[in-house]
Design an enzyme around this catalytic site. Sequence first.
Site, short mmCIF file in Angstrom:
data_model
loop_
_atom_site.label_atom_id
_atom_site.label_comp_id
_atom_site.label_asym_id
_atom_site.label_seq_id
_atom_site.Cartn_x
_atom_site.Cartn_y
_atom_site.Cartn_z
N HIS A 176 0.84 -1.19 0.00
CA HIS A 176 0.00 0.00 0.00
C HIS A 176 0.88 1.25 0.00
O HIS A 176 0.39 2.35 0.22
CB HIS A 176 -0.96 -0.01 1.19
CG HIS A 176 -2.03 -1.07 1.08
ND1 HIS A 176 -1.80 -2.39 1.42
CD2 HIS A 176 -3.30 -1.02 0.62
CE1 HIS A 176 -2.90 -3.09 1.19
NE2 HIS A 176 -3.83 -2.29 0.70
N ASP A 231 8.98 -6.37 2.41
CA ASP A 231 9.06 -5.80 3.76
C ASP A 231 10.47 -5.27 3.92
O ASP A 231 11.45 -5.98 3.64
CB ASP A 231 8.74 -6.82 4.85
CG ASP A 231 8.40 -6.09 6.15
OD1 ASP A 231 7.35 -5.40 6.18
OD2 ASP A 231 9.19 -6.15 7.11
#
Length: 204
Positions: free
Chosen positions: A20, A79
């Site tokens: 996002h 990540d």
Amino acid sequence: MKPAMPLILPAGETLIAATHNPGKARELAALLDGRFKVITAGEANIPEPDETESTFVGNALLKARHAAQIGRRIALADDSGLSVTALEGAPGIFSARWAGPTKDFALAMRKVEERLEEVGSDDRAAWFTCALAVAWPDGPAVVVEGRVDGTLSFPPRGNRGFGYDPIFVPEGHSQTFGEMDPAAKDAMSHRARAFELLKAALFD
Ligand code: ITT
């Protein structure tokens, strides 16, 4: 490491970029370089999962599996974060969280500077880590990790890139990632290095 059974990632496939973060989505699309069609988690209506793991690798797998299961397509998740030697690796996996709910990275960069003043260290060594995970809707997944070392420089410089880029000077360079041409960052970043490993595992 190559999976025992070759996992197929055919060119032209539509991949979900399970992020996002628009800065990341932009960089991932550039790295995928026209080989795949990329839709973001937002476009696929996939909500953001809670990042409950304690490592970059764990959280990348969690995000990729979540998106692949809900979106029913192969998903790629990232990540990543900034680790500061004098802060014992902080903010690390909490890099996004240091920016607070409004994702204010000017605030997060000030926090890094303040913490360095608090510990009273002159050591400005830092590194970025990026774990990239690809997950298939029926279960298998692959994860890799890349890193780039550098030093921190205050005040922040440059408005390119995203996140902590304006305070990070990669080793052997004088510009911050925030000042560099995006293609130059893409040639040496933690994300690019992770991507090379992923290509070696899946595409070659
Ligand atoms: P998603 O989980 O939706 O992908 P996020 O921003 O929350 O977005 P992370 O939990 O992986 O993602 O947080 C990573 C943070 O680390 C990110 O928000 C940036 O602040 C920082 N970061 C990671 N890569 C970076 C880069 O290349 N340049 C600057 N900052 C970076």
